[in-house]
Motif scaffolding. Structure first.
Motif, PDB file in Angstrom:
ATOM      1  N   ALA A 162       8.075   7.350   3.324  1.00 42.95           N
ATOM      2  CA  ALA A 162       6.811   6.602   3.425  1.00 42.95           C
ATOM      3  C   ALA A 162       5.811   7.366   4.291  1.00 42.95           C
ATOM      4  O   ALA A 162       4.649   7.526   3.910  1.00 42.95           O
ATOM      5  N   ARG A 163       6.279   7.861   5.444  1.00 45.17           N
ATOM      6  CA  ARG A 163       5.364   8.536   6.386  1.00 45.17           C
ATOM      7  C   ARG A 163       4.878   9.880   5.838  1.00 45.17           C
ATOM      8  O   ARG A 163       3.702  10.168   5.830  1.00 45.17           O
ATOM      9  N   GLU A 164       5.850  10.698   5.382  1.00 47.64           N
ATOM     10  CA  GLU A 164       5.505  12.088   5.037  1.00 47.64           C
ATOM     11  C   GLU A 164       5.035  12.267   3.598  1.00 47.64           C
ATOM     12  O   GLU A 164       4.231  13.129   3.310  1.00 47.64           O
ATOM     13  N   GLU A 165       5.576  11.461   2.689  1.00 48.20           N
ATOM     14  CA  GLU A 165       5.201  11.664   1.281  1.00 48.20           C
ATOM     15  C   GLU A 165       4.297  10.554   0.759  1.00 48.20           C
ATOM     16  O   GLU A 165       3.907  10.559  -0.409  1.00 48.20           O
ATOM     17  N   GLY A 166       4.004   9.579   1.616  1.00 49.68           N
ATOM     18  CA  GLY A 166       3.071   8.514   1.228  1.00 49.68           C
ATOM     19  C   GLY A 166       3.599   7.573   0.171  1.00 49.68           C
ATOM     20  O   GLY A 166       2.836   6.915  -0.546  1.00 49.68           O
ATOM     21  N   LYS A 167       4.920   7.478   0.056  1.00 49.79           N
ATOM     22  CA  LYS A 167       5.477   6.580  -0.948  1.00 49.79           C
ATOM     23  C   LYS A 167       5.347   5.124  -0.485  1.00 49.79           C
ATOM     24  O   LYS A 167       5.415   4.845   0.711  1.00 49.79           O
ATOM     25  N   ALA A 168       5.172   4.247  -1.451  1.00 51.88           N
ATOM     26  CA  ALA A 168       5.156   2.812  -1.152  1.00 51.88           C
ATOM     27  C   ALA A 168       6.573   2.294  -1.370  1.00 51.88           C
ATOM     28  O   ALA A 168       7.188   2.611  -2.389  1.00 51.88           O
ATOM     29  N   VAL A 169       7.097   1.550  -0.404  1.00 49.53           N
ATOM     30  CA  VAL A 169       8.481   1.081  -0.515  1.00 49.53           C
ATOM     31  C   VAL A 169       8.528  -0.435  -0.362  1.00 49.53           C
ATOM     32  O   VAL A 169       7.995  -0.981   0.603  1.00 49.53           O
ATOM     33  N   LEU A 170       9.147  -1.077  -1.333  1.00 50.76           N
ATOM     34  CA  LEU A 170       9.430  -2.512  -1.213  1.00 50.76           C
ATOM     35  C   LEU A 170      10.933  -2.623  -0.994  1.00 50.76           C
ATOM     36  O   LEU A 170      11.728  -2.150  -1.811  1.00 50.76           O
ATOM     37  N   TYR A 171      11.313  -3.259   0.117  1.00 52.72           N
ATOM     38  CA  TYR A 171      12.673  -3.145   0.632  1.00 52.72           C
ATOM     39  C   TYR A 171      13.215  -4.549   0.896  1.00 52.72           C
ATOM     40  O   TYR A 171      12.643  -5.275   1.712  1.00 52.72           O
ATOM     41  N   THR A 172      14.264  -4.948   0.221  1.00 50.18           N
ATOM     42  CA  THR A 172      14.825  -6.266   0.551  1.00 50.18           C
ATOM     43  C   THR A 172      16.059  -6.076   1.420  1.00 50.18           C
ATOM     44  O   THR A 172      16.817  -5.117   1.237  1.00 50.18           O
ATOM     45  N   THR A 173      16.230  -6.956   2.346  1.00 45.81           N
ATOM     46  CA  THR A 173      17.412  -6.879   3.225  1.00 45.81           C
ATOM     47  C   THR A 173      17.663  -8.226   3.901  1.00 45.81           C
ATOM     48  O   THR A 173      16.779  -9.080   3.963  1.00 45.81           O
ATOM     49  N   ASN A 222       0.837  -1.206   0.000  1.00 51.84           N
ATOM     50  CA  ASN A 222       0.000   0.000   0.000  1.00 51.84           C
ATOM     51  C   ASN A 222       0.868   1.250   0.000  1.00 51.84           C
ATOM     52  O   ASN A 222       2.044   1.202   0.383  1.00 51.84           O
ATOM     53  N   TYR A 223       0.248   2.362  -0.383  1.00 53.96           N
ATOM     54  CA  TYR A 223       0.966   3.640  -0.302  1.00 53.96           C
ATOM     55  C   TYR A 223       1.200   4.003   1.163  1.00 53.96           C
ATOM     56  O   TYR A 223       0.381   3.682   2.032  1.00 53.96           O
ATOM     57  N   GLY A 224       2.338   4.622   1.420  1.00 57.22           N
ATOM     58  CA  GLY A 224       2.655   5.038   2.785  1.00 57.22           C
ATOM     59  C   GLY A 224       3.190   3.904   3.644  1.00 57.22           C
ATOM     60  O   GLY A 224       3.313   4.060   4.869  1.00 57.22           O
ATOM     61  N   GLU A 225       3.529   2.809   3.019  1.00 59.06           N
ATOM     62  CA  GLU A 225       3.922   1.612   3.771  1.00 59.06           C
ATOM     63  C   GLU A 225       5.312   1.147   3.303  1.00 59.06           C
ATOM     64  O   GLU A 225       5.603   1.180   2.102  1.00 59.06           O
ATOM     65  N   VAL A 226       6.123   0.706   4.265  1.00 60.31           N
ATOM     66  CA  VAL A 226       7.410   0.098   3.915  1.00 60.31           C
ATOM     67  C   VAL A 226       7.261  -1.408   4.124  1.00 60.31           C
ATOM     68  O   VAL A 226       6.992  -1.858   5.243  1.00 60.31           O
ATOM     69  N   VAL A 227       7.383  -2.147   3.048  1.00 63.02           N
ATOM     70  CA  VAL A 227       7.240  -3.606   3.147  1.00 63.02           C
ATOM     71  C   VAL A 227       8.601  -4.248   2.906  1.00 63.02           C
ATOM     72  O   VAL A 227       9.252  -3.978   1.893  1.00 63.02           O
ATOM     73  N   GLY A 228       9.020  -5.057   3.839  1.00 66.23           N
ATOM     74  CA  GLY A 228      10.316  -5.736   3.732  1.00 66.23           C
ATOM     75  C   GLY A 228      10.146  -7.092   3.084  1.00 66.23           C
ATOM     76  O   GLY A 228       9.210  -7.822   3.398  1.00 66.23           O
ATOM     77  N   LEU A 229      11.040  -7.400   2.176  1.00 64.72           N
ATOM     78  CA  LEU A 229      11.046  -8.728   1.560  1.00 64.72           C
ATOM     79  C   LEU A 229      12.294  -9.426   2.100  1.00 64.72           C
ATOM     80  O   LEU A 229      13.412  -9.071   1.723  1.00 64.72           O
ATOM     81  N   LEU A 230      12.074 -10.373   3.003  1.00 65.11           N
ATOM     82  CA  LEU A 230      13.196 -11.019   3.684  1.00 65.11           C
ATOM     83  C   LEU A 230      13.290 -12.479   3.276  1.00 65.11           C
ATOM     84  O   LEU A 230      12.267 -13.158   3.168  1.00 65.11           O
TER      85      LEU A 230
END
Lengths: 327, 266
Positions: free
Chosen positions: A197-208, A40-48
């Motif tokens: 994500a919080r302030e600009e509502g960007k959706a982030v898919l983040y692998t780590t 979703n927008y505004g959310e940081v989702v981690g792909l682990l």
């Protein structure tokens, strides 16, 4: 508002060529086996997931850099397979940190170049590049005037992150953005990801691979193993998914087989041999008070000295190891 | 997305690489002279200058310096397009470029222009002095005409180069394949070895290269022989018009193949 990213039943198989003595041998590797999730927008989702789990393959498909064998991918409502150019306009991409820039250009010049490729005019690209150089604090490190060949790894990572923002895309795909970075650079990138994500509502898919990072940056985590999403939830929700609620952490010293003792009790756990006869031991238990004395006695009777002992809640790393066991 | 912006971006990229790497700029300026010097030396050592003049109608020194200049300029277009995808792969920018929505035709059109500009300018230190030295004021006009025609030849080679680039990278083993194709194109352009002396099959293949017609016009201009200027120029432009959309399509096919296989990140 449509979902930022929708992935449905994604499948991808790679055929690996192996040279035999007289003929070529082909081997199929299933990188993704029906992966589905949403961001979703505004959310940081981690792909682990462990190495080879399918994280980068997933990112590549969403970024239109790889075609899946089956399944659907929608980015901001656009089909990544049939409308790749629409998807490209809506994505900011950060892949490997060390490579991907022209070494004889400065940081600003590199950003401007990619800005123009994203359709910005020269003036817009220049203004955006200057703004981003300040945002990632590269101006303080001389990154605005230095050539890329003079950049440290941390500076390259900051610039790579700035490039992902050059087109002000609503969706960011970040593939291990802090890999190999010094703590200040890693922290800077984590802070910016959360802020965007919080302030600009960007959706982030983040692998780590970094569990600490995943825990502090991600709102939701997708655990992927062998091409399948094995668990989804916030870090706290994931911790509740594992069938034990405490971890006995010990450091012992001795010559014997430290791991066999865990197995003798029929428990799950891990042991790692360090230098000078030291072992770190993690034992997963439900009610430590019922079994702790027995475990300690057993180690002592086998000639081990117990140097430290702690009973803790499971960490995200325990969850990761639990779900990726056997990989 | 304007073509001007893309051209400016390419100018900055190429000039950043060239002017911040002194050896590159020195080599670029020296190479046509070294090439011409070598061929003239070999020609004088093993050939007969008088016979050369009889065959071509031009003094060997003038011919070789001009031919080197034409070839360098034309091959700049070809080389810039041939090697750019490989360079982007080596430096790791390819996935980022493929992930942008940039208009591919505009981008590929703008890639060879910056280096070509330098090559064209170097004509003022090679082609013009040699023609002025041999033919006086008339030589200045000839030299300027050669530079103008070479520029046209280089620009109309873009579509053709895109076709070859797309095909070679699509087939794979592009490094090796390009090293084979490149010298063949160099010969078939006809700058050193005029088309009329080629054997029949090579001559026919040469007709398919737009720049070869411009080279024929330049050789006619130097030798004073009559050439069907408008026919050759029309033929070159017509071929370019055919090759450009075809080039765009082959680049698209190559990119799709890359995406099918998965663009490598490192």
């Amino acid at each position: 508002m449509s979902k930022a990213i929708v992935v449905k039943s994604l499948r991808k198989k790679y055929t690996v060529k192996k040279r035999g003595l007289f003929r070529r041998v082909y081997e199929d590797i299933e990188a993704l086996r029906g992966v589905s999730f949403e961001v979703n927008y505004g959310e940081v989702v981690g792909l682990l997931g462990p190495n080879g789990a399918g994280k980068t393959t997933t990112i590549k498909i969403i970024a239109t850099l790889l075609l899946p064998d089956a399944g659907e991918v929608y980015v901001d409502g656009f089909d990544a397979i049939r409308q790749p150019n629409e998807v490209r306009k809506r994505i900011g991409l950060m892949l490997t940190v060390e490579k991907g820039f022209y070494t004889k250009l400065t940081g600003i010049e590199n950003l401007e170049y990619f800005g123009i490729l994203y359709g910005l005019s020269r003036r817009e690209a220049r203004a955006r590049a200057l703004e981003l150089i300040k945002l990632v604090e590269l101006d303080k490190l001389g990154g605005d005037v230095k050539l890329l060949e003079e950049f440290s790894l941390g500076m390259k990572a900051r610039l790579s992150f700035a490039r992902a923002l050059i087109n002000n895309a609503p969706i960011l795909l970040l593939d291990e953005p802090t890999l190999g970075l010094d703590p200040p650079s890693a922290r800077k990138i984590r802070e910016l990801v959360k802020k965007l994500a919080r302030e600009e509502g960007k959706a982030v898919l983040y692998t780590t691979h970094n569990m600490f990072e995943a825990e502090i940056v991600c709102d939701r985590i997708l655990l992927i193993n062998k091409g399948v999403i094995v668990a989804v939830g916030s870090p706290n929700e994931l911790k509740r998914l594992i069938p034990y609620n405490r971890v006995i952490n010990m450091v012992v010293k001795g010559d014997g087989d430290a791991h066999s003792i865990i197995e003798e009790f029929g428990l799950r756990g891990l042991s790692e041999k360090l230098e000078n006869g030291l072992f770190t031991i993690k034992i997963h238990v439900d009610k430590p008070e019922e079994i702790l004395n027995e475990i300690v006695k057993k180690y002592v009777s086998k000639g081990f000295n117990i140097l430290s002992l702690k009973i803790e809640e499971p960490t995200l790393e325990d969850v990761f190891i639990y779900f990726s066991e056997g990989s | 997305m304007s073509l001007i912006d893309l051209l400016v971006a390419e100018y900055r990229l190429v000039y950043g690489e060239l002017f911040r790497r002194k050896s590159a700029i020195v080599t670029m300026i020296m190479y046509p002279y070294l090439f011409a010097g070598f061929t003239v030396f070999v020609g004088y050592a093993y050939g007969n200058p008088q016979y050369f003049v009889e065959r071509t109608g031009v003094d060997p020194v003038v011919f070789m310096v001009t031919a080197s200049y034409i070839l360098m300029a034309l091959m700049t277009t070809v080389d810039e397009l041939f090697w750019r995808p490989l360079v982007d792969q080596w430096v790791g920018t390819l996935p980022y470029i493929l992930a942008t929505p940039v208009n591919r035709l505009k981008r590929y059109f703008s890639i060879p222009i910056p280096r070509l500009t330098i090559l064209i300018i170097t004509g003022s230190t090679s082609v013009i002095p040699i023609h002025v030295y041999y033919s006086g004021f008339k030589g200045l006009a000839t030299g300027l005409s050669i530079i103008l025609l070479t520029t046209i030849g280089a620009i109309i080679s873009i579509g053709f180069s895109m076709v070859i680039t797309g095909l070679v990278h699509r087939i794979g083993e592009s490094w090796r394949t390009l090293n084979i194709i490149r010298p063949i194109i160099m010969i078939l352009i006809g700058a050193y070895f005029p088309r009329k002396y080629m054997f029949i099959f090579a001559r026919y293949v040469s007709y398919l290269i737009p720049a070869s017609h411009v080279v024929e016009i330049i050789q006619g201009l130097m030798s004073g022989l009559e050439t069907p200027l408008y026919i050759l120029l029309s033929l070159a432009i017509a071929l370019s018009i055919i090759y450009t959309p075809l080039g765009s399509k082959t680049i698209d096919v190559w990119e799709k193949k890359k995406v099918r296989e998965g663009v490598k990140f490192s």
